[in-house]
Design an enzyme around this catalytic site. Structure first.
Site, PDB file in Angstrom:
ATOM      1  N   ASN A  93      -0.771   1.099   7.442  1.00 43.55           N
ATOM      2  CA  ASN A  93      -0.867   2.552   7.298  1.00 43.55           C
ATOM      3  C   ASN A  93      -0.377   3.058   5.943  1.00 43.55           C
ATOM      4  OD1 ASN A  93      -0.965   5.443   8.368  1.00 43.55           O
ATOM      5  ND2 ASN A  93       1.209   5.213   7.915  1.00 43.55           N
ATOM      6  N   TYR A 159      -8.875   7.019  -4.802  1.00 41.22           N
ATOM      7  CA  TYR A 159      -8.629   6.942  -3.360  1.00 41.22           C
ATOM      8  C   TYR A 159      -9.904   6.543  -2.620  1.00 41.22           C
ATOM      9  CZ  TYR A 159      -6.995   8.526   1.267  1.00 41.22           C
ATOM     10  OH  TYR A 159      -6.638   8.607   2.589  1.00 41.22           O
ATOM     11  N   LYS A 163     -10.280   3.121  -0.424  1.00 36.56           N
ATOM     12  CA  LYS A 163     -10.547   3.164   1.011  1.00 36.56           C
ATOM     13  C   LYS A 163     -11.896   2.542   1.352  1.00 36.56           C
ATOM     14  CE  LYS A 163      -6.693   5.027   2.365  1.00 36.56           C
ATOM     15  NZ  LYS A 163      -5.719   4.253   3.172  1.00 36.56           N
ATOM     16  N   THR A 194      -0.591  16.310   7.753  1.00 38.38           N
ATOM     17  CA  THR A 194       0.497  15.422   7.350  1.00 38.38           C
ATOM     18  C   THR A 194       1.166  15.985   6.107  1.00 38.38           C
ATOM     19  OG1 THR A 194      -0.864  14.091   5.843  1.00 38.38           O
ATOM     20  CG2 THR A 194      -0.850  13.442   8.186  1.00 38.38           C
TER      21      THR A 194
END
Length: 264
Positions: A93, A159, A163, A194
């Site tokens: 994670n 990113y 990913k 988050t």
């Protein structure tokens, strides 16, 4: 610990366990009786997550767990083994998502994102793999990817690239391990409530002068449900994938995004 939980006696290692999605995954695993190693770089967030769990939940905290450093991973895994024995569930994670236009993305930023978000999954998985293979049938790997691994988004090119790499790695490893009964899947959250989103909203407000509500709208507009995903919803998908009921699910990239992404 939940008596008779479907993960009772299983040892789960969760990286990036100190906040957000990682903390929600810890809570979900704990509710099903798993023994959990919470791994992260800083101890205080891990302690806060552990303190909020029900009494009796078996947890072990490992700070200084830098997924970019194989030696730090090895030390942490040794401590995890001492606490609970071999790992049979791995949740990758840990990650970060800095924002910049491609032109302003420095080589240092690119390398850092790749190192944490993609190389970190490689490093931790390779270190834990002997445990998972020894456990055999029923061992689980779940990589927390992102809808950014399925489509492109502006201003997060590093990113997105990392990913996409995580999903490719997930699919390749799933094929390698299929006959051993080890499943490998990715969960791909959309914009989720988050601390990363909180910081992003603060940055938008500071840079553009927009209100927090206007900044939030930038993140919710792509979700057909018109909201952020809750960390608990991501954790529920993870919990299903690590359960005995998902033994035939492997090599999948499952979007948890309110309908933003639909597989054709």
């Amino acid at each position: 610990m939940t008596a008779g939980g479907k993960l009772e006696g299983r040892h789960a290692l969760v990286t990036g366990a100190g906040s957000g999605i990682g903390a929600a995954i810890v809570r979900a695993l704990a509710a099903e009786g798993a023994r959990i190693t919470l791994a992260g770089r800083r101890r205080a967030p891990l302690e806060a997550v552990a303190a909020a769990l029900d009494p009796g939940v078996q947890v072990h905290l490992i700070d200084g767990f830098d997924v970019t450093q194989p030696e730090a991973i090895r030390r942490g895994l040794d401590l995890a083994h001492t606490a609970f024995g071999p790992v049979s569930i791995l949740i990758n994670n840990a990650g970060e998502a800095p924002s910049a236009s491609f032109e302003k993305t420095t080589s240092e930023m690119w390398s850092q994102v790749m190192d944490v978000d993609l190389n970190g999954v490689f490093n931790v998985t390779q270190a834990v793999l002997p445990d998972l293979k020894a456990h055999g049938d029923g061992a689980r790997i779940v990589n927390i990817a992102s809808t950014a691994g399925l489509v492109g988004y502006a201003y997060v090119s590093a990113y997105c690239a990392a990913k996409h790499g995580v999903i490719g790695l997930t699919r390749a490893l799933a094929l390698e391990l299929a006959r051993k009964g080890i499943t490998v899947n990715a969960v791909c959250p959309g914009f989720t409530d988050t601390p990363i989103i909180t910081r992003s909203i603060e940055a938008i407000v500071a840079k553009t002068g927009r209100s927090p509500e206007q900044a939030m709208a930038e993140f919710t507009k792509s979700n057909p449900q018109g909201r952020l995903v809750r960390p608990e919803e991501v954790a529920d998908a993870v919990l299903w994938l690590v359960s005995p009921h998902a033994s035939s699910i492997t090599g999948q990239a499952i979007a948890v995004a309110g309908g933003e992404i639909m597989a054709g």
